[in-house]
Design a protein around this motif. Sequence first.
Motif, mmCIF file in Angstrom:
data_model
loop_
_atom_site.group_PDB
_atom_site.id
_atom_site.type_symbol
_atom_site.label_atom_id
_atom_site.label_comp_id
_atom_site.label_asym_id
_atom_site.label_seq_id
_atom_site.Cartn_x
_atom_site.Cartn_y
_atom_site.Cartn_z
ATOM 1 N N MET A 226 2.643 -43.118 9.437
ATOM 2 C CA MET A 226 1.354 -43.199 10.095
ATOM 3 C C MET A 226 1.436 -42.439 11.417
ATOM 4 N N PRO A 227 0.471 -41.589 11.682
ATOM 5 C CA PRO A 227 0.499 -40.825 12.939
ATOM 6 C C PRO A 227 0.401 -41.739 14.159
ATOM 7 N N LYS A 228 0.963 -41.254 15.246
ATOM 8 C CA LYS A 228 0.923 -41.974 16.520
ATOM 9 C C LYS A 228 0.004 -41.220 17.473
ATOM 10 N N LEU A 229 -0.577 -41.979 18.388
ATOM 11 C CA LEU A 229 -1.338 -41.363 19.452
ATOM 12 C C LEU A 229 -1.178 -42.188 20.712
ATOM 13 N N ILE A 230 -1.474 -41.555 21.824
ATOM 14 C CA ILE A 230 -1.465 -42.253 23.099
ATOM 15 C C ILE A 230 -2.900 -42.690 23.358
ATOM 16 N N LYS A 231 -3.073 -43.989 23.517
ATOM 17 C CA LYS A 231 -4.420 -44.527 23.744
ATOM 18 C C LYS A 231 -4.358 -45.522 24.890
ATOM 19 N N ASN A 232 -5.146 -45.257 25.914
ATOM 20 C CA ASN A 232 -5.196 -46.120 27.090
ATOM 21 C C ASN A 232 -3.807 -46.394 27.657
ATOM 22 N N GLY A 233 -2.985 -45.344 27.708
ATOM 23 C CA GLY A 233 -1.672 -45.450 28.328
ATOM 24 C C GLY A 233 -0.599 -46.112 27.486
ATOM 25 N N ARG A 234 -0.864 -46.295 26.185
ATOM 26 C CA ARG A 234 0.131 -46.897 25.291
ATOM 27 C C ARG A 234 0.258 -46.067 24.023
ATOM 28 N N LEU A 235 1.421 -46.133 23.409
ATOM 29 C CA LEU A 235 1.640 -45.450 22.137
ATOM 30 C C LEU A 235 1.252 -46.406 21.015
ATOM 31 N N VAL A 236 0.316 -45.981 20.164
ATOM 32 C CA VAL A 236 -0.183 -46.837 19.087
ATOM 33 C C VAL A 236 -0.210 -46.072 17.763
ATOM 34 N N ASP A 237 -0.151 -46.830 16.666
ATOM 35 C CA ASP A 237 -0.339 -46.247 15.340
ATOM 36 C C ASP A 237 -1.816 -45.952 15.148
ATOM 37 N N ASP A 238 -2.109 -44.910 14.384
ATOM 38 C CA ASP A 238 -3.492 -44.547 14.147
ATOM 39 C C ASP A 238 -3.708 -44.270 12.670
ATOM 40 N N SER A 239 -4.703 -44.922 12.106
ATOM 41 C CA SER A 239 -4.995 -44.718 10.688
ATOM 42 C C SER A 239 -6.225 -43.843 10.458
ATOM 43 N N ALA A 240 -6.841 -43.368 11.531
ATOM 44 C CA ALA A 240 -8.054 -42.555 11.380
ATOM 45 C C ALA A 240 -7.720 -41.187 10.797
ATOM 46 N N GLU A 241 -8.534 -40.785 9.852
ATOM 47 C CA GLU A 241 -8.389 -39.462 9.231
ATOM 48 C C GLU A 241 -9.303 -38.490 9.963
ATOM 49 N N ILE A 242 -8.825 -37.284 10.168
ATOM 50 C CA ILE A 242 -9.665 -36.239 10.748
ATOM 51 C C ILE A 242 -10.055 -35.311 9.611
ATOM 52 N N LEU A 243 -11.311 -35.377 9.240
ATOM 53 C CA LEU A 243 -11.823 -34.620 8.108
ATOM 54 C C LEU A 243 -12.079 -33.180 8.535
ATOM 55 N N VAL A 244 -11.478 -32.243 7.825
ATOM 56 C CA VAL A 244 -11.651 -30.818 8.115
ATOM 57 C C VAL A 244 -12.235 -30.164 6.874
ATOM 58 N N LEU A 245 -13.308 -29.427 7.067
ATOM 59 C CA LEU A 245 -13.934 -28.707 5.958
ATOM 60 C C LEU A 245 -13.329 -27.326 5.826
ATOM 61 N N ASP A 246 -13.207 -26.863 4.594
ATOM 62 C CA ASP A 246 -12.860 -25.454 4.433
ATOM 63 C C ASP A 246 -14.158 -24.683 4.190
ATOM 64 N N GLU A 247 -14.070 -23.382 4.142
ATOM 65 C CA GLU A 247 -15.271 -22.555 4.071
ATOM 66 C C GLU A 247 -16.080 -22.753 2.791
ATOM 67 N N SER A 248 -15.461 -23.282 1.744
ATOM 68 C CA SER A 248 -16.179 -23.458 0.486
ATOM 69 C C SER A 248 -16.930 -24.782 0.406
ATOM 70 N N GLN A 249 -16.697 -25.690 1.354
ATOM 71 C CA GLN A 249 -17.335 -27.007 1.311
ATOM 72 C C GLN A 249 -18.622 -27.020 2.135
ATOM 73 N N ALA A 250 -19.676 -27.536 1.516
ATOM 74 C CA ALA A 250 -20.957 -27.700 2.221
ATOM 75 C C ALA A 250 -21.001 -29.107 2.809
ATOM 76 N N PRO A 251 -21.352 -29.252 4.073
ATOM 77 C CA PRO A 251 -21.398 -30.581 4.694
ATOM 78 C C PRO A 251 -22.315 -31.558 3.956
ATOM 79 N N GLU A 252 -23.410 -31.067 3.390
ATOM 80 C CA GLU A 252 -24.377 -31.924 2.711
ATOM 81 C C GLU A 252 -23.820 -32.513 1.422
ATOM 82 N N ALA A 253 -22.918 -31.796 0.740
ATOM 83 C CA ALA A 253 -22.395 -32.216 -0.557
ATOM 84 C C ALA A 253 -21.104 -33.016 -0.455
ATOM 85 N N LEU A 254 -20.648 -33.251 0.725
ATOM 86 C CA LEU A 254 -19.361 -33.901 0.934
ATOM 87 C C LEU A 254 -19.456 -35.404 0.707
ATOM 88 N N SER A 255 -18.476 -35.959 -0.010
ATOM 89 C CA SER A 255 -18.383 -37.415 -0.115
ATOM 90 C C SER A 255 -17.356 -37.870 0.921
#
Length: 174
Positions: free
Chosen positions: A1-30
């Motif tokens: 699980m990725p780590k991040l610094i949040k409010n001065g502490r090191l914490v685990d982070d489960s949030a996904e950062i969604l990145v589109l490629d050029e072939s994906q339309a934002p409207e059609a994304l699930s």
Amino acid sequence: MPKLIKNGRLVDDSAEILVLDESQAPEALSLPAGPVFVPMAVWQAHKSAFSGRSDVGVWLDSHDNVEDLAPDLEDLSAVALNFPKFTDGRAYSAAALLRSRYGFKGEIRAIGDVLRDQFFFMQRCGFDAIQPKTGKYSDAQLEESLASLKDFSAPYQAAVDQPEPLFRRAQRAT
């Protein structure tokens, strides 16, 4: 699980950062379930579907305008700002605008090519979460970098975290 610094502490982070490629339309994304940061285009296309989901944040690339997100800030608990390369500092200005001009109280996360040397300055501009690229730093290096958030006990300049410069805060003998 990725780590991040949040409010001065090191914490685990489960949030996904969604990145589109050029072939994906934002409207059609699930969208994935669970905590996720979506690009601005996806947010704009699916805004009504996100209503009531506190686990959805928006990430802005350096060329995106904070002003375009301003009407929706009260519906968001988190905004991530991307540093596509460490020499691109536009996200510093975006964070300062979110905090000072738009009064955003939620999480502002730095993502992308963030370097340890920048952590203190990111905090001064309004970031409260810093997420380096996965694998950039070991957990031990991130723990050590927490000290860099306290590099300066009393910064001279005014910033988002301290709106008055030192000369206005200092008590002088009369």
